[in-house]
Design an enzyme around this catalytic site. Sequence first.
Site, PDB file in Angstrom:
ATOM      1  N   CYS A  92       0.861  -1.183   0.000  1.00 29.57           N
ATOM      2  CA  CYS A  92       0.000   0.000   0.000  1.00 29.57           C
ATOM      3  C   CYS A  92       0.897   1.234   0.000  1.00 29.57           C
ATOM      4  O   CYS A  92       1.700   1.418   0.921  1.00 29.57           O
ATOM      5  CB  CYS A  92      -0.868  -0.021   1.260  1.00 29.57           C
ATOM      6  SG  CYS A  92      -1.858   1.462   1.476  1.00 29.57           S
ATOM      7  N   CYS A 207      -1.038   3.422  -6.522  1.00 29.24           N
ATOM      8  CA  CYS A 207      -1.952   2.856  -5.531  1.00 29.24           C
ATOM      9  C   CYS A 207      -2.125   1.413  -5.987  1.00 29.24           C
ATOM     10  O   CYS A 207      -2.404   1.165  -7.177  1.00 29.24           O
ATOM     11  CB  CYS A 207      -3.292   3.580  -5.545  1.00 29.24           C
ATOM     12  SG  CYS A 207      -4.568   2.739  -4.581  1.00 29.24           S
TER      13      CYS A 207
HETATM   14  N1  DGL Z   1      -4.039   0.400  -1.979  1.00 31.46           N
HETATM   15  C1  DGL Z   1      -3.682   1.585  -1.298  1.00 31.46           C
HETATM   16  C2  DGL Z   1      -2.442   2.239  -1.904  1.00 31.46           C
HETATM   17  O1  DGL Z   1      -1.632   1.583  -2.508  1.00 31.46           O
HETATM   18  C3  DGL Z   1      -4.679   2.636  -0.937  1.00 31.46           C
HETATM   19  C4  DGL Z   1      -6.143   2.577  -1.073  1.00 31.46           C
HETATM   20  C5  DGL Z   1      -6.869   3.334   0.024  1.00 31.46           C
HETATM   21  O2  DGL Z   1      -7.076   2.713   1.052  1.00 31.46           O
HETATM   22  O3  DGL Z   1      -7.174   4.524  -0.137  1.00 31.46           O
HETATM   23  O4  DGL Z   1      -2.228   3.405  -1.769  1.00 31.46           O
END
Ligand code: DGL
Length: 298
Positions: A92, A207
């Site tokens: 993330c 993301c």
């Molecule tokens: N998957 C997450 C990232 O790589 C973020 C998504 C979220 O929770 O806003 O930033």
Amino acid sequence: MGYNRRLNKLAVSLASTMSRAPKILIFDSGLGGLTVCGEVARLLPDARLIYAADDAAFPYGGLPEDVLIARVLSVMHRLIALCDPDAVVIACNTASTLALPHLRAQFPKIPFIGTVPAIKPAASQSRSGLISVLATPGTVARDYTRDLVRTYAAHCVVTLAGSGELAPLAEAFMQGKIVPDAAIAREIAPAFVTAGQLRTDCIVLACTHYPLLLGHFERLAPWPVEWVDPAPAIARQTSHVLREQLGFPATNPPSAAPNYAVFTGTLSPGPELLYALRLRGLEKAVMEPMPLAEYSGT
Ligand code: DGL
């Protein structure tokens, strides 16, 4: 402790590392980290993978920074106690660009592999010099991201395009819901920029949710671009840490226990999501409710 006892202890711990599959915890706010999980599974088929989605606190992109740090630390305490991983992948960008130093300080014995915007490869790949970073509002606002731009892309024009909608749209897509093209097209549009004859040619998927929508992005893009997904590089880094830092051999006896997913929310995954998990080798879903109010330390 005497020299011989220390040596003996080291030998015992090395032997136990060598004779079992490495256990890796892969963590995200939701389903985005599955894009990283898939690459790790491909590169390390003998590893035991536990995927953890902090869906009780999803989305991370709009959380204030102090809340997000506290949340990630307290959930990680519980997950590490539950799974006892050899290494943790923070799949993330929103969490990595903020919480990695805190995690490394709190759990000094466990290696953490982070996910940060792939600005460096995009900047070296771009021919037009116009690159964009498509990310959550949290990631585009981070000093970490802006430092990456200054360090690696000073010769480019970099557009930071923050979207609060794309990660929830990706979640909906994975749950088998219909995601409207118009909503996706509207969210990716700010990443497509022109300057005279030049136009954006590389867009960083900053993301981990976004590669889940790559088919939509390619179809709805105003013109073709290179979409830069860091997942294969994260998988390579994970493999490097396991081999070089932790001493696991290139092949290990396959893990007898199944790979599985943990959710911090209370809603059990539906059939479409269970199918998507199984496609990625995650054989079951376990609910470990950790409500945001209780587990954010605020
Ligand atoms: N998957 C997450 C990232 O790589 C973020 C998504 C979220 O929770 O806003 O930033």
